[in-house]
Design a protein around this motif. Structure first.
Motif, PDB file in Angstrom:
ATOM      1  N   LEU A   1       0.857  -1.188   0.000  1.00  0.00           N
ATOM      2  CA  LEU A   1       0.000   0.000   0.000  1.00  0.00           C
ATOM      3  C   LEU A   1       0.887   1.230   0.000  1.00  0.00           C
ATOM      4  CD1 LEU A   1      -2.708  -0.959   2.685  1.00  0.00           C
ATOM      5  CD2 LEU A   1      -2.930  -1.098   0.201  1.00  0.00           C
ATOM      6  N   GLU A   2       0.351   2.342  -0.492  1.00  0.00           N
ATOM      7  CA  GLU A   2       1.150   3.570  -0.575  1.00  0.00           C
ATOM      8  C   GLU A   2       0.363   4.759  -0.039  1.00  0.00           C
ATOM      9  OE1 GLU A   2       3.329   6.326  -3.991  1.00  0.00           O
ATOM     10  OE2 GLU A   2       2.671   4.297  -4.486  1.00  0.00           O
ATOM     11  N   VAL A   3       1.012   5.587   0.775  1.00  0.00           N
ATOM     12  CA  VAL A   3       0.387   6.813   1.274  1.00  0.00           C
ATOM     13  C   VAL A   3       1.321   7.994   1.061  1.00  0.00           C
ATOM     14  CG1 VAL A   3      -1.065   5.704   3.023  1.00  0.00           C
ATOM     15  CG2 VAL A   3       1.257   6.359   3.614  1.00  0.00           C
ATOM     16  N   ASN A   4       0.728   9.156   0.779  1.00  0.00           N
ATOM     17  CA  ASN A   4       1.500  10.387   0.591  1.00  0.00           C
ATOM     18  C   ASN A   4       0.612  11.580   0.934  1.00  0.00           C
ATOM     19  OD1 ASN A   4       3.300  12.384  -0.123  1.00  0.00           O
ATOM     20  ND2 ASN A   4       2.954  12.156  -2.320  1.00  0.00           N
ATOM     21  N   TYR A   5       0.885  12.213   2.074  1.00  0.00           N
ATOM     22  CA  TYR A   5       0.052  13.323   2.545  1.00  0.00           C
ATOM     23  C   TYR A   5       0.673  14.694   2.241  1.00  0.00           C
ATOM     24  CZ  TYR A   5      -2.280   9.623   5.172  1.00  0.00           C
ATOM     25  OH  TYR A   5      -2.959   8.478   5.523  1.00  0.00           O
ATOM     26  N   LYS A   6       1.786  14.701   1.540  1.00  0.00           N
ATOM     27  CA  LYS A   6       2.504  15.947   1.289  1.00  0.00           C
ATOM     28  C   LYS A   6       1.704  16.876   0.371  1.00  0.00           C
ATOM     29  CE  LYS A   6       7.051  17.693  -0.082  1.00  0.00           C
ATOM     30  NZ  LYS A   6       8.381  17.352  -0.657  1.00  0.00           N
ATOM     31  N   ASP A   7       1.643  18.161   0.761  1.00  0.00           N
ATOM     32  CA  ASP A   7       0.995  19.220  -0.034  1.00  0.00           C
ATOM     33  C   ASP A   7      -0.476  18.930  -0.342  1.00  0.00           C
ATOM     34  OD1 ASP A   7       3.435  20.603  -0.125  1.00  0.00           O
ATOM     35  OD2 ASP A   7       4.072  19.487  -1.900  1.00  0.00           O
ATOM     36  N   LYS A   8      -1.159  18.272   0.598  1.00  0.00           N
ATOM     37  CA  LYS A   8      -2.585  17.995   0.422  1.00  0.00           C
ATOM     38  C   LYS A   8      -3.379  18.681   1.536  1.00  0.00           C
ATOM     39  CE  LYS A   8      -2.028  13.566  -1.961  1.00  0.00           C
ATOM     40  NZ  LYS A   8      -2.351  12.121  -1.967  1.00  0.00           N
ATOM     41  N   PRO A   9      -4.598  19.141   1.235  1.00  0.00           N
ATOM     42  CA  PRO A   9      -5.409  19.849   2.250  1.00  0.00           C
ATOM     43  C   PRO A   9      -5.768  18.926   3.417  1.00  0.00           C
ATOM     44  CG  PRO A   9      -6.738  19.320   0.323  1.00  0.00           C
ATOM     45  CD  PRO A   9      -5.323  18.974  -0.040  1.00  0.00           C
ATOM     46  N   THR A  10      -5.543  19.387   4.641  1.00  0.00           N
ATOM     47  CA  THR A  10      -5.761  18.532   5.821  1.00  0.00           C
ATOM     48  C   THR A  10      -7.084  18.811   6.532  1.00  0.00           C
ATOM     49  OG1 THR A  10      -4.517  20.116   7.174  1.00  0.00           O
ATOM     50  CG2 THR A  10      -3.288  18.261   6.237  1.00  0.00           C
ATOM     51  N   GLY A  11      -7.640  20.000   6.330  1.00  0.00           N
ATOM     52  CA  GLY A  11      -8.865  20.386   7.043  1.00  0.00           C
ATOM     53  C   GLY A  11     -10.017  19.429   6.799  1.00  0.00           C
ATOM     54  N   LYS A  12     -10.318  19.166   5.520  1.00  0.00           N
ATOM     55  CA  LYS A  12     -11.425  18.268   5.173  1.00  0.00           C
ATOM     56  C   LYS A  12     -11.147  16.843   5.635  1.00  0.00           C
ATOM     57  CE  LYS A  12     -13.050  20.846   1.115  1.00  0.00           C
ATOM     58  NZ  LYS A  12     -13.246  20.806  -0.357  1.00  0.00           N
ATOM     59  N   LEU A  13      -9.887  16.424   5.557  1.00  0.00           N
ATOM     60  CA  LEU A  13      -9.515  15.071   5.973  1.00  0.00           C
ATOM     61  C   LEU A  13      -9.771  14.886   7.471  1.00  0.00           C
ATOM     62  CD1 LEU A  13      -8.209  12.343   5.170  1.00  0.00           C
ATOM     63  CD2 LEU A  13      -6.004  13.337   5.807  1.00  0.00           C
ATOM     64  N   ILE A  14      -9.361  15.863   8.266  1.00  0.00           N
ATOM     65  CA  ILE A  14      -9.567  15.789   9.717  1.00  0.00           C
ATOM     66  C   ILE A  14     -11.063  15.779  10.041  1.00  0.00           C
ATOM     67  CG2 ILE A  14      -9.263  17.027  11.900  1.00  0.00           C
ATOM     68  CD1 ILE A  14      -6.568  18.036  10.776  1.00  0.00           C
TER      69      ILE A  14
END
Length: 320
Positions: A84-97
């Motif tokens: 599996l692969e994850v990459n949170y760099k330079d992505k909006p965090t507000g909606k995710l939280i």
């Protein structure tokens, strides 16, 4: 003659490309449907395992803490193995939280409800999810249901009332469990709608993994604090001291909270929210079967009638 041959060849090529495209589309739809039924089956049995494990933990937060712990171990292992692969760099965090918080609230209320009602009962209430998604879509997405759909929405809620007639005899405990489960379904439906746009920025794996990490931190902090406050910190790992409990936590954590939510997020990223919600009907069927066969829960005539009314209401609501 040569020009006709070239034109004819291009026409055939376009037809072949369209056939290949349609075939790939059908294959993708079949795969998505199969995955939908797989995660529905997983969630259907999760109610049963959760009901059993509630007897071995200090409270609901304790159970959810271990559930997220097992999910975290599983997903982290798969990520480390490059499966599996994850990459949170330079992505909006507000909606995710925000989406993850909705998920945490929904899971907490769902587990709490199982303190008061049978797992089969919880599964029946979950069948309302497509109905609530339809109602929320009216206000959030401005999708106005037809008059016939409104009738069948009301019919489904009538089915819920018929099923839960026993609650008034059982007392406030059963009523509290029903209310908790209804609110859980409402929040889960809101999660279904809101998370659709989230998949424009995040993969299903990233959404699932971030939810597990947040749940791991939050519920462990709450549970450990409660154990310290009660002076029983040494009992924190007691629930996983038996083999049966380990199997149960592996199921609700690694399989359900890990694999199950991963598959549900994937399916949700491929189809509309209302279509994805239909798979909850299968969760209902599995939870009833598991509760009646393995937990020896009663399934009375009013529950059978109510279940049929709910499923009919859901089917025709989706149809119209």
């Amino acid at each position: 003659m040569g020009s006709f041959s070239i034109t004819n060849s291009k026409t055939h090529k376009r037809k072949d490309n369209k056939m290949i495209e349609n075939r790939e589309k059908r294959t993708a739809e079949i795969n998505t449907t199969v995955l939908g039924f797989i995660y529905s089956s997983i969630f259907g049995f999760m109610f049963m395992f959760t009901k059993l494990l509630l007897n071995n933990v200090n409270d609901e937060y304790h159970l959810i803490a271990f559930r997220n712990f097992f999910a975290f171990l599983t997903l982290t292992t798969l990520i480390k193995l490059n499966l599996l692969e994850v990459n949170y760099k330079d992505k909006p965090t507000g909606k995710l939280i925000f989406i993850n918080i909705l998920g945490l609230i929904q899971s907490t209320l769902s587990v709490k409800s199982l303190r008061y009602i049978p797992s089969s009962q919880a599964g029946i209430i979950v069948a309302l999810s497509p109905i609530i998604v339809t109602i929320l879509s009216t206000f959030i997405l401005n999708e106005r249901p037809k008059t016939k759909a409104i009738f069948f929405i009301l019919l489904s809620f009538a089915g819920v009332i018929i099923i839960n007639l026993y609650a008034f005899k059982e007392g406030l405990g059963a009523i509290k469990g029903i209310i908790l489960m209804l609110v859980s379904v409402f929040i889960g439906s809101l999660y279904t709608i809101k998370s659709r746009k989230l998949f424009m920025d995040y993969t299903p794996v990233e959404v699932c993994y971030s939810s597990v990490i947040l749940g791991l931190v939050f519920f462990n902090l709450v549970s450990i604090s409660k154990h310290i406050e009660s002076g029983i910190l040494m009992n924190y790992f007691l629930p996983i001291s038996s083999f049966k409990s380990l199997i149960g936590f592996f199921y609700i954590g690694s399989i359900a909270n890990g694999l199950g939510f991963l598959l549900s997020n994937y399916v949700l990223s491929k189809i509309t929210a209302s279509k994805a919600a239909v798979f909850t009907n299968f969760i209902t069927v599995i939870s009833i079967i598991a509760g009646v066969i393995f937990l020896k829960e009663s399934f009375q005539l009013n529950q059978i009638i109510g279940s049929i009314i709910i499923l009919a209401g859901v089917y025709f609501t989706q149809k119209y």
